[in-house]
Design a protein around this motif. Structure first.
Motif, PDB file in Angstrom:
ATOM      1  N   TRP A 219     -38.243 -21.381 -25.113  1.00  0.00           N
ATOM      2  CA  TRP A 219     -39.602 -20.952 -24.758  1.00  0.00           C
ATOM      3  C   TRP A 219     -39.782 -19.485 -24.017  1.00  0.00           C
ATOM      4  O   TRP A 219     -40.778 -19.026 -23.544  1.00  0.00           O
ATOM      5  N   ASN A 220     -38.780 -18.662 -24.122  1.00  0.00           N
ATOM      6  CA  ASN A 220     -38.777 -17.454 -23.717  1.00  0.00           C
ATOM      7  C   ASN A 220     -37.455 -16.440 -24.176  1.00  0.00           C
ATOM      8  O   ASN A 220     -36.681 -15.997 -23.447  1.00  0.00           O
ATOM      9  N   PRO A 221     -37.438 -16.788 -25.531  1.00  0.00           N
ATOM     10  CA  PRO A 221     -36.066 -16.311 -26.327  1.00  0.00           C
ATOM     11  C   PRO A 221     -35.923 -14.870 -25.849  1.00  0.00           C
ATOM     12  O   PRO A 221     -36.650 -13.912 -25.526  1.00  0.00           O
ATOM     13  N   GLY A 222     -34.553 -14.741 -25.592  1.00  0.00           N
ATOM     14  CA  GLY A 222     -34.032 -13.393 -25.273  1.00  0.00           C
ATOM     15  C   GLY A 222     -34.192 -12.776 -23.717  1.00  0.00           C
ATOM     16  O   GLY A 222     -33.744 -11.815 -23.279  1.00  0.00           O
ATOM     17  N   ARG A 223     -35.051 -13.522 -22.884  1.00  0.00           N
ATOM     18  CA  ARG A 223     -35.378 -13.217 -21.820  1.00  0.00           C
ATOM     19  C   ARG A 223     -35.243 -14.475 -20.655  1.00  0.00           C
ATOM     20  O   ARG A 223     -34.525 -15.537 -21.141  1.00  0.00           O
ATOM     21  N   GLN A 224     -35.682 -14.333 -19.390  1.00  0.00           N
ATOM     22  CA  GLN A 224     -35.270 -15.313 -18.527  1.00  0.00           C
ATOM     23  C   GLN A 224     -36.579 -16.248 -18.048  1.00  0.00           C
ATOM     24  O   GLN A 224     -37.693 -15.237 -18.082  1.00  0.00           O
ATOM     25  N   VAL A 225     -36.228 -17.356 -17.459  1.00  0.00           N
ATOM     26  CA  VAL A 225     -37.281 -17.955 -16.570  1.00  0.00           C
ATOM     27  C   VAL A 225     -36.657 -18.448 -15.423  1.00  0.00           C
ATOM     28  O   VAL A 225     -35.483 -19.084 -15.564  1.00  0.00           O
ATOM     29  N   LEU A 226     -37.410 -18.482 -14.514  1.00  0.00           N
ATOM     30  CA  LEU A 226     -36.930 -18.773 -12.928  1.00  0.00           C
ATOM     31  C   LEU A 226     -37.923 -19.793 -12.630  1.00  0.00           C
ATOM     32  O   LEU A 226     -39.124 -19.460 -12.416  1.00  0.00           O
ATOM     33  N   ILE A 227     -37.440 -21.095 -12.031  1.00  0.00           N
ATOM     34  CA  ILE A 227     -38.558 -21.952 -11.511  1.00  0.00           C
ATOM     35  C   ILE A 227     -38.206 -22.532 -10.089  1.00  0.00           C
ATOM     36  O   ILE A 227     -36.908 -22.882 -10.013  1.00  0.00           O
ATOM     37  N   HIS A 228     -38.897 -22.355  -9.118  1.00  0.00           N
ATOM     38  CA  HIS A 228     -38.809 -22.736  -7.965  1.00  0.00           C
ATOM     39  C   HIS A 228     -39.770 -23.705  -7.469  1.00  0.00           C
ATOM     40  O   HIS A 228     -40.978 -23.475  -7.420  1.00  0.00           O
ATOM     41  N   PRO A 229     -39.324 -24.767  -6.902  1.00  0.00           N
ATOM     42  CA  PRO A 229     -40.283 -25.914  -6.238  1.00  0.00           C
ATOM     43  C   PRO A 229     -40.968 -25.309  -4.937  1.00  0.00           C
ATOM     44  O   PRO A 229     -40.105 -24.712  -4.086  1.00  0.00           O
ATOM     45  N   CYS A 230     -42.113 -25.597  -4.696  1.00  0.00           N
ATOM     46  CA  CYS A 230     -42.800 -25.330  -3.461  1.00  0.00           C
ATOM     47  C   CYS A 230     -43.541 -26.574  -2.950  1.00  0.00           C
ATOM     48  O   CYS A 230     -43.678 -27.645  -3.326  1.00  0.00           O
ATOM     49  N   PRO A 231     -43.849 -26.389  -1.713  1.00  0.00           N
ATOM     50  CA  PRO A 231     -44.548 -27.858  -1.033  1.00  0.00           C
ATOM     51  C   PRO A 231     -45.920 -28.021  -2.040  1.00  0.00           C
ATOM     52  O   PRO A 231     -46.427 -27.355  -2.574  1.00  0.00           O
TER      53      PRO A 231
END
Length: 570
Positions: A219-231
Motif C-alpha cells: 500500500w506504499n510501494p517503493g517507499r515506507q510507512v510508520l505507524i505509532h499508537p497514541c492515547p
C-alpha cells in the motif's frame, strides 16, 4: 546528607534567565531553572498557545524522568506505553526490538502522547511555579555585554527591551533571528521526499502496544510507512510520499481515504489531524555564545525516525539548566557553560549522524544505493545476520559524555562505543546512571534514585572494604560503611560549596538492582552529576582522586582550591 531545598525565584531580585520560545523545550528549561531557584521569564512570538496536531509524540524514559521530577507525571499516566518496535518488508516481519532497561526503572521505555497535550501539562506546571510567559513577544534582536543579555521584542503595543543575566533560545527551526545575530551557521541537508502525517482515530486492536515500520508495503510501494499508537485510540501514520505530493488534491480526490483503507481495511475511522513535512538535518556551529545558549530545534534539526528531536531538546534543556543555576549561584565559573556547547553539540552531531544514516537508507540518493537497500531487505527476510543493516531508525537514547572535559575517565571501566540497536552501554564515566528503587533514611518521599540525583552532586559508595587506617574493617559492618561515607563526604564538600549527597549503596539499594547494574567494587565511589550522568568512578580511599573528580565535574581545574567557607560536612 540532604542538600539545601531548592530556593524559589522570590528569594532573589537579580535579572532572570530569559527563555526564548514556549514550546516543550523552552517550557522544560523554564521549569528546571525555577526548580533550581533561578528567576526566569519566558517569551514567545505567538499570541497564545496553538495546540494543533500530534507533532512530537514519542517520549523516551529519561525525558519522562525529567518531567516526572518537575511534577509532570500526568504525561506518563496519560501517555500510551509501548516497548516493542517491529520492522516489516513487503509483508514479512524482519525483526522486533525490545527496549532496554539496565536498572529497574518504574518508568516505561517510551510513551506516545501528543505534543499539544504535553504542552498543556507543562503550562499548568509553569503556572504553579509562578513562571510568566509573555505571549505576543516576537524576538527581533539580541545582544549581550559583560553583565547580561538584552532581547528586543516586537509586541502589539510597540517594541520592548528585556534584560536577563543569560538567555536560552528555544525558538525552534524558525528562530533564525538569534542565529543570525550571533553569526552562526545552520548547515546541513534537506531531503526531497516528503512525509504525509495523519492522526486517525480507530480501533486497531493489537496494534495499540507497538511501533510498526513497513518497508515497501503493497500500500506504499517503493517507499515506507510508520505507524505509532497514541492515547484515545489515535494512530499516527507517516507515509513517505514524492516531493510533488499535493495533500489537498489527495484529500479531494478520495486517494487519502484509499491510503488509509489500504492499512486499516473497513474499520471505521476519523481523521484528527494531517500535514505534510519535508525533513532536514542541520546543526549550528555553536550552541553557546557567551551568555546565550541555543537548545532544541533552534540548534539542530533531525528527521523524526528514531524520535530524536524533542527528546534531545529536553536533554539540552536539562544540561543547560543545572549549569546556568550553578554559575549564577557561584558554584562554578562561566567556563561550565562552555561544556554545555561541547557536550550538547557532540550530542547533536551524533543524532545527525544516526538519523542521516536512516534517511540515506529510507531515501537512497542514487541507483547503486537503491540496489544495496533492496539487497539488504531481501536478505533480511531469511538471514538474521542482515538485520543490523536494516535501518528503520535507531530509537532515542541519552548521549554519552565520555569525551567531556567534565568526565574523569576510569581505565577499568572504559566506554565500549555505541552499542548495538536495542542495547544500552555498560555504566561507566560519561554514561547516564540507570534508575532503580531506593530507600533513604529520613527521606520517605524518595522511592527511586533519579529524583535524589537531581538535587546536586551525588557520591554513591560501592560495597566492600572500609577506609584503611580509619578503624574500618569489613564492608558489611554499618560502622565501617559510615566511616567510609564520612571521609568521602568530607572530601567532596571540601572541594565545592555546591550541594553534595553521599550515600552507601548497601544502605539504599534494597533490591540490589543498582549494584547489579553497576557491578560495583569494594571501596569504589561513583560521582554523579545533577543530570544523572556519571562524572567519575574513583577509589574512595584516595581523597585526592575524589576531590579532583568533584572539581572536574563542575568545570574547575582539579588543582584549584575550592572556597568552602560555608560548607558543613554531614
Amino acid at each position: 546528607m540532604r542538600p539545601p531545598a531548592p530556593r524559589t525565584p522570590a528569594d532573589t531580585d537579580t535579572d532572570p534567565v530569559l527563555v526564548l520560545g514556549a514550546g516543550p523545550v523552552g517550557q522544560t528549561a523554564a521549569l528546571l531553572l525555577a526548580r533550581r531557584g533561578v528567576p526566569v521569564l519566558v517569551v514567545d512570538g505567538r499570541p497564545e498557545r496553538d495546540a494543533v496536531g500530534s507533532k512530537a509524540i514519542c517520549q523516551q524514559r529519561d525525558v519522562l524522568d525529567v518531567w516526572d521530577w518537575l511534577g509532570g507525571g500526568r504525561i506518563i499516566a496519560e501517555g500510551l506505553t509501548w516497548d516493542t518496535a517491529r520492522t516489516f518488508y513487503q509483508g514479512h516481519e524482519l525483526f522486533s526490538v525490545r527496549l532496554p532497561d539496565p536498572g529497574a526503572s518504574s518508568l516505561p521505555s517510551f510513551v506516545n502522547i501528543s505534543q499539544s497535550r504535553t504542552e498543556e501539562v507543562l503550562d499548568d506546571l509553569l503556572e504553579q511555579a509562578g513562571v510568566q510567559i509573555n505571549w505576543g513577544h516576537e524576538v527581533t534582536g539580541i545582544d549581550q555585554d559583560a553583565d547580561g543579555v538584552t532581547v528586543e521584542c516586537a509586541t502589539a503595543d510597540g517594541p520592548v527591551r528585556l534584560r536577563g543575566s543569560h538567555a536560552l533560545s528555544c525558538m525552534g527551526a524558525h528562530g533564525g533571528v538569534v542565529r543570525k545575530a550571533l553569526g552562526l551557521s545552520f548547515s546541513g541537508t534537506s531531503f526531497d521526499d516528503r512525509f504525509l502525517i495523519c492522526d486517525i482515530r480507530a480501533d486497531l486492536g493489537d496494534w495499540e502496544r507497538e511501533r510498526r515500520f513497513y518497508f515497501d508495503p503493497e500500500w506504499n510501494p517503493g517507499r515506507q510507512v510508520l505507524i505509532h499508537p497514541c492515547p484515545d485510540s489515535v494512530f499516527r501514520i507517516d507515509w513517505q510520499v514524492p516531493s510533488d505530493f499535493d495533500l489537498e488534491a489527495e484529500e479531494s480526490s478520495g486517494r487519502l481515504d484509499a491510503r488509509i483503507r489500504q492499512i486499516i481495511g473497513d474499520t471505521p475511522y476519523e481523521i484528527v489531524w494531517h500535514s505534510v513535512y519535508r525533513f532536514h538535518t542541520r546543526v549550528t556551529d555553536r550552541m553557546r555564545c557567551g551568555r546565550i545558549l541555543l537548545a532544541g530545534d533552534n540548534a539542530h534539526l533531525v528527521a523524526p525516525f528514531g524520535a530524536r528531536g524533542l527528546n534531545s531538546g529536553v536533554q539540552d534543556a536539562e544540561n543547560a539548566a543545572w549549569k546556568l543555576a550553578y554559575v549564577r549561584d557561584g558554584w562554578a565559573g562561566e567556563e561550565l557553560l562552555e561544556s554545555y556547547h561541547t557536550e550538547r553539540h557532540a550530542a547533536a552531531l551524533e543524532n545527525a549522524d544516526v538519523t542521516s544514516a536512516t534517511m540515506r537508507f529510507l531515501v537512497p540518493q542514487d541507483e547503486a544505493a537503491r540496489e544495496r537497500r533492496i539487497s539488504v531487505l531481501k536478505q533480511a527476510v531469511t538471514d538474521a545476520d542482515a538485520h543490523p543493516n536494516v535501518d528503520s531508525g535507531r530509537l532515542a537514547e541519552p548521549f554519552w559524555y565520555t569525551e567531556s572535559a567534565l568526565t574523569t575517565a576510569c581505565p577499568e571501566r572504559p566506554f565500549g562505543g555505541r552499542p548495538p540497536r536495542g542495547q544500552a552501554p555498560a555504566p561507566c564515566p560519561g554514561v547516564i546512571l540507570p534508575d532503580a528503587p531506593v530507600t533513604v533514611a529520613e527521606r520517605p518521599e524518595i522511592k527511586r534514585l533519579r529524583p535524589l540525583l537531581r538535587e546536586g552532586l551525588t557520591l554513591l559508595l560501592g560495597s566492600g572494604e572500609g577506609v584503611a587506617g580509619e578503624g574500618a574493617g569489613s564492608g558489611g559492618d554499618p560502622a565501617d560503611r559510615e566511616a567510609l561515607r564520612a571521609v568521602v563526604h568530607a572530601t567532596a564538600t571540601g572541594a565545592t560549596p555546591a550541594p553534595v549527597t553521599t550515600l552507601h549503596l548497601d544502605d539504599i539499594d534494597t533490591t540490589g538492582a543498582l549494584r547489579r547494574a553497576l557491578a560495583t567494587e569494594p571501596g569504589q565511589v561513583w560521582l554523579v552529576r545533577p543530570d544523572a550522568h556519571v562524572a567519575a568512578v574513583v577509589t574512595g580511599t584516595d581523597p585526592e582522586a575524589v576531590r579532583a573528580a568533584v572539581r572536574t565535574a563542575l568545570g574547575h581545574p582539579a588543582s584549584d582550591t575550592a572556597d568552602t567557607e560555608d560548607t558543613v560536612p554531614a
